[in-house]
Structures are given as C-alpha cells and as structure tokens.
Scaffold this active site. Structure first.
Site, PDB file in Angstrom:
ATOM      1  N   SER A  27      43.185  31.552  44.862  1.00 53.09           N
ATOM      2  CA  SER A  27      42.606  32.727  44.194  1.00 53.09           C
ATOM      3  C   SER A  27      41.117  32.875  44.439  1.00 53.09           C
ATOM      4  O   SER A  27      40.621  33.989  44.632  1.00 53.09           O
ATOM      5  CB  SER A  27      42.891  32.667  42.691  1.00 53.09           C
ATOM      6  OG  SER A  27      44.272  32.639  42.447  1.00 53.09           O
TER       7      SER A  27
ATOM      8  N   HIS B  88      38.050  32.822  39.819  1.00 50.76           N
ATOM      9  CA  HIS B  88      38.096  34.208  40.281  1.00 50.76           C
ATOM     10  C   HIS B  88      36.686  34.797  40.404  1.00 50.76           C
ATOM     11  O   HIS B  88      36.315  35.341  41.451  1.00 50.76           O
ATOM     12  CB  HIS B  88      38.930  35.053  39.326  1.00 50.76           C
ATOM     13  CG  HIS B  88      40.393  34.750  39.393  1.00 50.76           C
ATOM     14  ND1 HIS B  88      41.329  35.450  38.656  1.00 50.76           N
ATOM     15  CD2 HIS B  88      41.095  33.833  40.102  1.00 50.76           C
ATOM     16  CE1 HIS B  88      42.531  34.971  38.917  1.00 50.76           C
ATOM     17  NE2 HIS B  88      42.416  33.987  39.786  1.00 50.76           N
TER      18      HIS B  88
END
Length: 200
Positions: free
Chosen positions: A129, A180
């Site tokens: 991610s 993220h």
C-alpha cells in the site's frame, strides 16, 4: 482517460516490464506464504519479512523493504494488485522503467518507515500500500503542477480515489493510515525531485 487498460497481456508485459515483475513478485510471495503456514499467520509473516514493532524486530530495517511484497489475506493482495495493474502503467511509461522502480521502491520503504514510527507497539504490518500510494502521490504532483499531462477525467478519478482512500485509511480497522499517508507524501516528494533533477 489514462487509467483504463486496453492492452492485451503480452503487450502489457512488453510495455510495462517493472510493473509486471512487481505483480508477479507479490503473487509469488503470497503463494509462498499460503503454503508455508498461511498469509494471515503472524509467525509466517514475520519469518518472511513482515514488520513487527517489537524488540528486536523493530530495528531490522530490511523489513521495510521485504514487507512490501507480503499481503495479509487474499483480499489485501487483490485490492493492491488491482491498483498496481491499473494505475502504475502510465507512470512507468512516463518515467521509464528505472526511475519508476526507484519511485515505487522508495515510496514503499519510506511509507514503511513512517508506519513503524507512528504505529503502536506490537503492530504487525505488511503490504504494498505504501508504494502504491507513492504512485498516487506522483499523480497528485502531476495534477497540481503538470496539469497538461492529465486529462480532466483522469484528474477527477485521481481525486476521487485519493479522497476515498484517505477516508478508508482512517475508518477501516487493520489498515495502516500512516503507511498510506507516508507513501503518498514520499511519492509526491520523490517524483518532484525527479522532475527538478531532470529540468536541471
């Protein structure tokens, strides 16, 4: 709309070799985890390079790299590989394979570093991610400072994905918002530095 994939698989492999290798590496490692104890088994994940914020593992910085190729559960793998398959090709095409690989790996490692720094002690984490959000960070730079390079539909799609992704990062459990956002910031900065060096 640059995010619609029209290519046949052979064409995709030829035009986007690094993305293809990344897809294969993640899928292969998921299979290795599955046959070695399970992709959701903490001991198996740790053995193959997941990050764990506990002594002495927190000091094993190589895990910031290896954890990028591990996924916790099939849905985790599927979501990230779909994003990689769809959104990575235009960046690889624009930067060239080498610079794209640097962007992807640097974003992933820096996203992992931020995740370790901001996560609670005892947190076990893995996934691509951070690197994928690094690609979003590069697109965000393009949307702000190279508007001519993105058509309106692609720009709107990017903003929607970013907005939903950031909201999801904070609302969903077992999602590393720090990885993220760390990857997003890293991709934005690394891509910006690449543009600056290129102009110089």
């Amino acid at each position: 709309m640059i995010f619609i994939r029209y290519e046949k698989w052979r064409t995709y492999v030829k035009q986007y070799p690094v993305t293809t290798l990344l897809l294969l590496a993640n899928i292969i490692m998921f299979i290795v985890l599955a046959i070695s104890g399970g992709s959701k088994d903490g001991e198996t994940l740790l053995r193959f390079g997941a990050m764990w914020k506990e002594e002495p593992y927190v000091h094993e910085t190589w895990r910031m790299f290896t954890s990028m190729f591990l996924h916790i559960g099939f849905d985790h793998l599927l979501f990230n590989m779909f994003a990689l398959y769809v959104f990575a090709p235009p960046i690889e095409q624009a930067l060239g394979s080498f610079k794209y690989a640097v962007l992807y790996l640097a974003s992933g490692v820096l996203g992992s570093a931020v995740s370790v720094w901001l996560s609670e002690w005892g947190t076990l984490s893995a996934g691509a991610s951070g690197a994928i959000y690094g690609l979003y960070g590069a697109y965000f730079f393009i949307a702000l400072f190279q508007r001519w390079a993105l058509d309106e539909a692609s720009r709107k799609t990017l903003y929607i994905i970013l907005g939903l992704g950031i909201i999801q990062s904070f609302l969903m459990s077992n999602v590393s918002w720090s990885a993220h956002l760390g990857g997003l910031a890293a991709g934005f900065v690394v891509y910006g530095l690449m543009r600056w060096v290129h102009r110089k």
